[in-house]
Structures are given as structure tokens and as C-alpha cells.
Design a protein around this motif. Structure first.
Motif, PDB file in Angstrom:
ATOM      1  N   LEU A  73       0.814  -1.213   0.000  1.00  0.00           N
ATOM      2  CA  LEU A  73       0.000   0.000   0.000  1.00  0.00           C
ATOM      3  C   LEU A  73       0.850   1.267   0.000  1.00  0.00           C
ATOM      4  N   SER A  74       2.127   1.113   0.342  1.00  0.00           N
ATOM      5  CA  SER A  74       3.047   2.244   0.429  1.00  0.00           C
ATOM      6  C   SER A  74       4.415   1.797  -0.064  1.00  0.00           C
ATOM      7  N   GLY A 112       6.501   2.503   7.320  1.00  0.00           N
ATOM      8  CA  GLY A 112       6.382   3.622   8.243  1.00  0.00           C
ATOM      9  C   GLY A 112       5.972   4.920   7.576  1.00  0.00           C
ATOM     10  N   SER A 113       5.795   4.902   6.261  1.00  0.00           N
ATOM     11  CA  SER A 113       5.376   6.104   5.538  1.00  0.00           C
ATOM     12  C   SER A 113       3.883   6.333   5.723  1.00  0.00           C
ATOM     13  N   LEU A 114       3.475   7.584   5.657  1.00  0.00           N
ATOM     14  CA  LEU A 114       2.060   7.930   5.726  1.00  0.00           C
ATOM     15  C   LEU A 114       1.482   8.228   4.349  1.00  0.00           C
ATOM     16  N   HIS A 115       2.248   7.911   3.305  1.00  0.00           N
ATOM     17  CA  HIS A 115       1.831   8.204   1.934  1.00  0.00           C
ATOM     18  C   HIS A 115       1.480   6.912   1.197  1.00  0.00           C
ATOM     19  N   LEU A 116       0.247   6.848   0.715  1.00  0.00           N
ATOM     20  CA  LEU A 116      -0.178   5.705  -0.087  1.00  0.00           C
ATOM     21  C   LEU A 116       0.479   5.775  -1.459  1.00  0.00           C
ATOM     22  N   ASN A 117       0.849   4.639  -1.997  1.00  0.00           N
ATOM     23  CA  ASN A 117       1.346   4.599  -3.375  1.00  0.00           C
ATOM     24  C   ASN A 117       0.142   4.380  -4.295  1.00  0.00           C
ATOM     25  N   TYR A 118       0.396   4.093  -5.560  1.00  0.00           N
ATOM     26  CA  TYR A 118      -0.697   3.923  -6.518  1.00  0.00           C
ATOM     27  C   TYR A 118      -1.671   2.831  -6.074  1.00  0.00           C
ATOM     28  N   ILE A 119      -1.133   1.686  -5.685  1.00  0.00           N
ATOM     29  CA  ILE A 119      -1.989   0.566  -5.255  1.00  0.00           C
ATOM     30  C   ILE A 119      -2.792   0.952  -4.022  1.00  0.00           C
ATOM     31  N   GLY A 120      -2.132   1.604  -3.068  1.00  0.00           N
ATOM     32  CA  GLY A 120      -2.825   2.045  -1.858  1.00  0.00           C
ATOM     33  C   GLY A 120      -3.924   3.044  -2.156  1.00  0.00           C
ATOM     34  N   ASN A 121      -3.647   3.974  -3.073  1.00  0.00           N
ATOM     35  CA  ASN A 121      -4.659   4.972  -3.448  1.00  0.00           C
ATOM     36  C   ASN A 121      -5.858   4.324  -4.138  1.00  0.00           C
ATOM     37  N   VAL A 122      -5.602   3.322  -4.959  1.00  0.00           N
ATOM     38  CA  VAL A 122      -6.709   2.622  -5.624  1.00  0.00           C
ATOM     39  C   VAL A 122      -7.592   1.938  -4.588  1.00  0.00           C
ATOM     40  N   HIS A 123      -6.987   1.217  -3.661  1.00  0.00           N
ATOM     41  CA  HIS A 123      -7.763   0.550  -2.604  1.00  0.00           C
ATOM     42  C   HIS A 123      -8.524   1.574  -1.755  1.00  0.00           C
ATOM     43  N   ALA A 180      -9.514   4.602  -2.666  1.00  0.00           N
ATOM     44  CA  ALA A 180     -10.577   5.203  -3.482  1.00  0.00           C
ATOM     45  C   ALA A 180     -11.779   4.277  -3.629  1.00  0.00           C
ATOM     46  N   PHE A 181     -11.539   2.974  -3.695  1.00  0.00           N
ATOM     47  CA  PHE A 181     -12.635   2.017  -3.821  1.00  0.00           C
ATOM     48  C   PHE A 181     -13.274   1.680  -2.472  1.00  0.00           C
ATOM     49  N   GLY A 182     -12.754   2.268  -1.399  1.00  0.00           N
ATOM     50  CA  GLY A 182     -13.328   2.027  -0.079  1.00  0.00           C
ATOM     51  C   GLY A 182     -12.976   0.675   0.503  1.00  0.00           C
ATOM     52  N   ARG A 183     -11.918   0.092   0.024  1.00  0.00           N
ATOM     53  CA  ARG A 183     -11.482  -1.228   0.505  1.00  0.00           C
ATOM     54  C   ARG A 183     -11.063  -1.141   1.962  1.00  0.00           C
ATOM     55  N   ARG A 184     -11.422  -2.150   2.710  1.00  0.00           N
ATOM     56  CA  ARG A 184     -11.028  -2.240   4.121  1.00  0.00           C
ATOM     57  C   ARG A 184     -10.363  -3.586   4.362  1.00  0.00           C
ATOM     58  N   PHE A 185      -9.383  -3.568   5.221  1.00  0.00           N
ATOM     59  CA  PHE A 185      -8.646  -4.769   5.591  1.00  0.00           C
ATOM     60  C   PHE A 185      -8.889  -4.986   7.079  1.00  0.00           C
ATOM     61  N   ASN A 186      -9.624  -6.034   7.400  1.00  0.00           N
ATOM     62  CA  ASN A 186     -10.043  -6.308   8.787  1.00  0.00           C
ATOM     63  C   ASN A 186     -10.646  -5.058   9.436  1.00  0.00           C
ATOM     64  N   GLY A 187     -11.375  -4.294   8.624  1.00  0.00           N
ATOM     65  CA  GLY A 187     -12.091  -3.125   9.122  1.00  0.00           C
ATOM     66  C   GLY A 187     -11.371  -1.804   8.939  1.00  0.00           C
ATOM     67  N   TYR A 188     -10.117  -1.827   8.547  1.00  0.00           N
ATOM     68  CA  TYR A 188      -9.321  -0.599   8.450  1.00  0.00           C
ATOM     69  C   TYR A 188      -9.023  -0.231   7.007  1.00  0.00           C
ATOM     70  N   THR A 189      -9.085   1.059   6.708  1.00  0.00           N
ATOM     71  CA  THR A 189      -8.751   1.542   5.372  1.00  0.00           C
ATOM     72  C   THR A 189      -7.237   1.512   5.193  1.00  0.00           C
ATOM     73  N   PRO A 190      -6.759   1.557   3.959  1.00  0.00           N
ATOM     74  CA  PRO A 190      -5.305   1.590   3.738  1.00  0.00           C
ATOM     75  C   PRO A 190      -4.617   2.739   4.471  1.00  0.00           C
ATOM     76  N   LEU A 191      -5.218   3.911   4.453  1.00  0.00           N
ATOM     77  CA  LEU A 191      -4.597   5.050   5.131  1.00  0.00           C
ATOM     78  C   LEU A 191      -4.564   4.862   6.642  1.00  0.00           C
ATOM     79  N   GLU A 192      -5.632   4.281   7.197  1.00  0.00           N
ATOM     80  CA  GLU A 192      -5.639   3.991   8.631  1.00  0.00           C
ATOM     81  C   GLU A 192      -4.531   3.002   8.985  1.00  0.00           C
ATOM     82  N   LEU A 193      -4.328   2.005   8.150  1.00  0.00           N
ATOM     83  CA  LEU A 193      -3.266   1.023   8.403  1.00  0.00           C
ATOM     84  C   LEU A 193      -1.896   1.688   8.425  1.00  0.00           C
TER      85      LEU A 193
END
Length: 150
Positions: A46-47, A51-62, A64-77
Motif C-alpha cells: 500500500l506504500s 512507516g510512511s504515511l503516503h499511499l502509493n498507486y496501489i494504496g490509493n486505488v484501494h 478510493a474504492f473504499g477497501r477495508r482490511f479487517n475493518g481498516y482503510t489503507p490510510l488507517e493502516l
């Protein structure tokens, strides 16, 4: 604990990892987020930096689509992991030549990291910090203000 399901599950997984010595800040499967995500490392895509707080392309796609991983968004992770690494005294983003603790498996260090992660997870879900024990020591008229329940 009367908390959102994702928070309860995350804390349970971190608790088990801590007590089973399966927590390591430098391993994507054994770090805070790796354990929350069932000891998988797929989240590292996703980055570009641990330890970075910046999503890469894959992270931004997830994201933007509202994807959650065990309840958490990519940015939250990413924020969860940065909170953990920062509290464990890592220079972020984590690189092998950046500042890091002498012993990354030190229990006190890991406890500090987990305490900050739990505080952050509670903040995300808008609940009081379950690790805050200060209320236990509040007094009123020289008596405990709150009763300890077992």
C-alpha cells in the motif's frame, strides 16, 4: 470491553502477539499492522516505505474504492504502523540506515509501541482509551472517585 468489533479484534490480536513474542517492528508480518491483518504482509504494497504515511498507486486505488482490511482503510493502516514504529523509537520512514532501537524485541519498547497503537485505535473509533488507567487514581474527598470492578 464494549467497543467496535474491529477494535476488539485488533486489540486481541496485538495482545496475543505481544505475549507469544510474535511482535517485531521490522517484520511486515509481525509488526502491529501485520498482526492486525492475521500475520500477513500484503499490506506492505500500500506504500513504498515501511512507516510512511503516503499511499502509493496501489494504496490509493484501494483507498478510493473504499477497501477495508479487517475493518481498516489503507490510510488507517499506514497511520497505525507509523504510530507503532514512532513509539518504538524508529526514524520514519524505516530504512536500515535510519535511527532504530538497539533491541527491537525489548518488551518495554514493544509495550510502549502497543500502548500508543491502542490509544490511536481507540481514537479512530471514537472511544475512550482502554489503556488509560489514570481514572483509577482520581480521588474525591480523599476517597477513590471510581470503584474498581472485577
Amino acid at each position: 470491553m464494549n467497543a467496535p468489533r474491529r477494535l476488539e479484534r485488533a486489540i486481541q490480536k496485538l495482545y496475543v502477539a505481544f505475549h507469544n513474542n510474535e511482535l517485531h517492528p521490522e517484520c511486515c508480518k509481525s509488526c502491529a499492522v501485520g498482526n492486525i491483518l492475521d500475520r500477513t504482509d500484503a499490506w506492505k504494497h500500500l506504500s513504498d516505505d515501511h512507516g510512511s504515511l503516503h499511499l502509493n498507486y496501489i494504496g490509493n486505488v484501494h483507498q478510493a474504492f473504499g477497501r477495508r482490511f479487517n475493518g481498516y482503510t489503507p490510510l488507517e493502516l499506514l497511520h497505525i504502523e507509523a504510530t507503532f514504529l514512532n513509539a518504538c523509537n524508529y526514524q520514519l520512514p524505516f530504512r536500515h540506515n535510519h535511527k532504530r532501537p538497539e533491541n527491537p524485541k525489548d518488551k518495554d519498547l514493544l509495550f510502549n509501541g502497543l500502548s500508543e497503537v491502542v490509544r490511536f485505535l481507540c481514537q479512530l473509533d471514537g472511544v475512550p482509551n482502554v489503556m488509560d488507567y489514570t481514572k483509577l487514581f482520581e480521588t474525591e474527598n480523599n476517597r477513590p472517585k471510581y470503584e474498581l470492578t472485577y
